[in-house]
Design a protein around this motif. Structure first.
Motif, short mmCIF file in Angstrom:
data_model
loop_
_atom_site.label_atom_id
_atom_site.label_comp_id
_atom_site.label_asym_id
_atom_site.label_seq_id
_atom_site.Cartn_x
_atom_site.Cartn_y
_atom_site.Cartn_z
N LYS A 9 0.73 -1.20 0.20
CA LYS A 9 0.25 -0.13 0.02
C LYS A 9 0.65 1.31 -0.09
O LYS A 9 0.34 2.33 -0.48
N ARG A 10 2.16 1.12 0.34
CA ARG A 10 2.96 2.36 0.43
C ARG A 10 3.76 2.57 -0.64
O ARG A 10 4.44 3.38 -0.67
N GLN A 46 0.26 1.59 -5.66
CA GLN A 46 -0.92 2.65 -5.63
C GLN A 46 -1.31 3.05 -7.04
O GLN A 46 -2.49 3.02 -7.28
#
Length: 556
Positions: free
Chosen positions: A521-522, A527
């Protein structure tokens, strides 16, 4: 060690973002993806969800033929027998390239005597070839995407065979080193061979084929010393290079006559030309035919830089690539350590080479051990495409990765020699190291494919680069390490140090298994991938536990 990539098209959907990093990542997806091994997807089969469902219209009246218009002409529609026949030849091709890297160790003594250099200097030929191989895999990739797999692999094999001649006939040591460097740079390796898997198999069906090609890569490295022992004993050292040339010529001939072109864009171009010639569709043109500039210097530079960028910036890529590279470097370290260890039991050059069969046995065990998990995961995905996270690809590795540390500790302290230990003991632990080496390469490649979707070619490119580079570096330190560390236990302590390092480099496997979703997610790439899916309206049915099917060329 060791891709298919999306090709940009004028009919893409443009998603404007405020974050410049996201724009950069979006630009990257529009390029032809290069390095070794993107197997995450393919052009969608008829009936898949597309953003665009009509052919692009052009002012000149030309109509771009899509893969869905001639799906039956693509590699995906080859029969199972034909696919595995092709893959078997590619298995031999990949094996020959890795065989070239490892068998050189059996020529070190002859090179040292012939050119009057130290054995340490003579080992430079192995290091140079492996390091050049790491870069060579990246350099060949974009051309296979644009020009096709067949001509690029033929050219690669031809050049590798040509450069064996200056190695065998070298009048000086420098000439031989230059020849070895050119052999490495000319080796396409996984950048093409693994890309062919994505040309013929759907994303959900690729894992068996990927496992097969991974086996050829690691197996080729172990075959070198097995056959090299006989060459070193009975033949002049130059036969090390002549055998490489003979092997290379045989696989090139097999590839020439048996393997067809598999690259989808090239096959679509051929079908478009056939339709124009027959009058069936005079306005049909393939995607490559309509490009004003097939491949620009800027695009090539972007392709070549991307794997190194991800290697540095993405923690998943960095940690797992270092683990995979460390594991592969151990095999080339063993090329040096096996001799002094087994010499205690009066092993000859031939029997020392045959001892590498223990590592091959480990590869075979690990290869087949993945089958039940691949089968089970495929069944689950067919019932629910979203049921499995990418971290599922690491599950079996959680149990096999400790074999690396256990194998190294065991090998270290069974190297005491007679009468304390039987010679079979260190070979048993070498088998465990072989199991771990295969499992690490297979699982890390598989996980990167699932995690990075269309970016996975660059991610796995970093993996292949790390394996070849660290293996090349191992040629420099392996012998000095076993000669200069410790006093009483000179054979035991070096391997013990490697075992402690193995503990450190395997820790990330467990971190990514449990914390992988949060880490992804980071990731700016993950993303952008998620936002692109949403923007294009791609349904979750086209994902495999977070792994996007490769967009069709008119969807990019």
């Amino acid at each position: 060690m060791p891709s298919t990539r999306p090709v940009s098209d004028t009919s893409k959907t443009v998603v404007v973002r405020e974050n410049p990093a996201e724009n950069l990542a979006e630009e990257w997806t529009e390029q032809i993806q290069a390095p070794p091994q993107q197997l995450s997807g393919r052009k969608s089969r008829p009936g898949s969800v597309h953003h665009n469902t009509t052919r692009p219209e052009r002012a000149d009246g030309k109509v771009e033929l899509q893969d869905t218009d001639c799906y039956d002409k693509l590699g995906f529609r080859y029969s199972t027998v034909k696919k595995w026949t092709i893959l078997s030849v590619i298995f031999a091709v990949q094996t020959s390239m890795n065989f070239n890297a490892s068998i050189y160790a059996n020529a070190v003594g002859g090179i040292s005597n012939n050119f009057g250099v130290s054995k340490r200097a003579a080992r430079l030929g192995q290091a140079v070839m492996l390091i050049a191989y790491a870069f060579g895999c990246e350099l060949w990739a974009p051309w296979s995407e644009e020009l096709g797999r067949w001509p690029v692999l033929q050219l690669s094999l031809f050049l590798v065979n040509i450069w064996q001649l200056p190695c065998a006939l070298a009048p000086s040591f420098n000439t031989m080193i230059v020849g070895r460097a050119l052999v490495g740079l000319s080796s396409a390796g996984g950048s093409v061979t693994l890309g062919m898997v994505a040309d013929m198999w759907e994303p959900d069906d690729q894992q068996y084929a990927v496992a097969f090609i991974v086996f050829s890569s690691v197996g080729g490295s172990a075959l070198g010393p097995i056959f090299g022992g006989f060459i070193e004993t009975y033949l002049h050292y130059k036969w090390v290079f002549w055998i490489q040339l003979i092997f290379g010529v045989v696989v090139q001939i097999m590839h020439f006559f048996i393997v067809p072109e598999t690259r989808s864009s090239i096959l679509v171009d051929r079908e478009a030309k056939r339709r124009r010639k027959s009058g069936e569709d005079p306005n049909a043109y393939g995607p490559t035919e309509l490009k004003e500039q097939r491949i620009s210097p800027k695009k090539v530079l972007t392709i070549w830089i991307r794997p190194f960028e991800m290697f540095v910036r993405e923690p998943i890529v960095l940690c797992l690539s270092l683990l995979s590279g460390f594991s592969d470097a151990l095999i080339f370290t063993f090329l040096e350590s096996f001799t002094p260890v087994l010499k205690q039991w009066n092993f000859t050059v031939i029997t020392t080479g045959l001892a590498f069969c223990s590592i091959v046995l480990g590869y075979v065990i690990a290869y087949f051990s993945f089958f039940p998990f691949i089968h089970r995961d495929r069944q689950i995905r067919r019932r629910d495409p979203n049921a499995l996270q990418p971290e599922r690809r690491l599950y079996w590795l959680l149990f096999l990765a400790p074999c690396l540390t256990v194998g190294l500790f065991g090998f270290a302290w069974t190297s005491l020699g007679p009468p304390h230990v039987h010679w079979i003991a260190p070979l048993i632990f070498a088998t465990l190291i072989g199991i771990a080496n295969y499992a690490i390469y297979q699982a890390t490649i598989d996980y990167m494919i699932a995690s990075y979707g269309p970016y996975s070619a660059s991610a796995t490119g970093g993996n292949g680069f790390a394996r070849d580079l660290l293996a090349g570096i191992a040629a420099f330190y392996a012998t000095p390490m076993y000669e200069n560390i410790g006093h009483r236990y000179k054979l035991e302590w070096p391997t013990t140090i490697l075992a402690f390092l193995a503990i450190l480099v395997t820790i990330p496997i467990y971190v990514f298994y449990w914390k992988g979703p949060a880490i992804r997610k980071r990731s700016k790439f993950a993303q952008v991938l998620a936002s692109d899916r949403k923007a294009r309206g791609v349904s979750k049915a086209n994902t495999e536990g977070g792994e996007a099917r490769r967009p069709a060329e008119h969807d990019v």
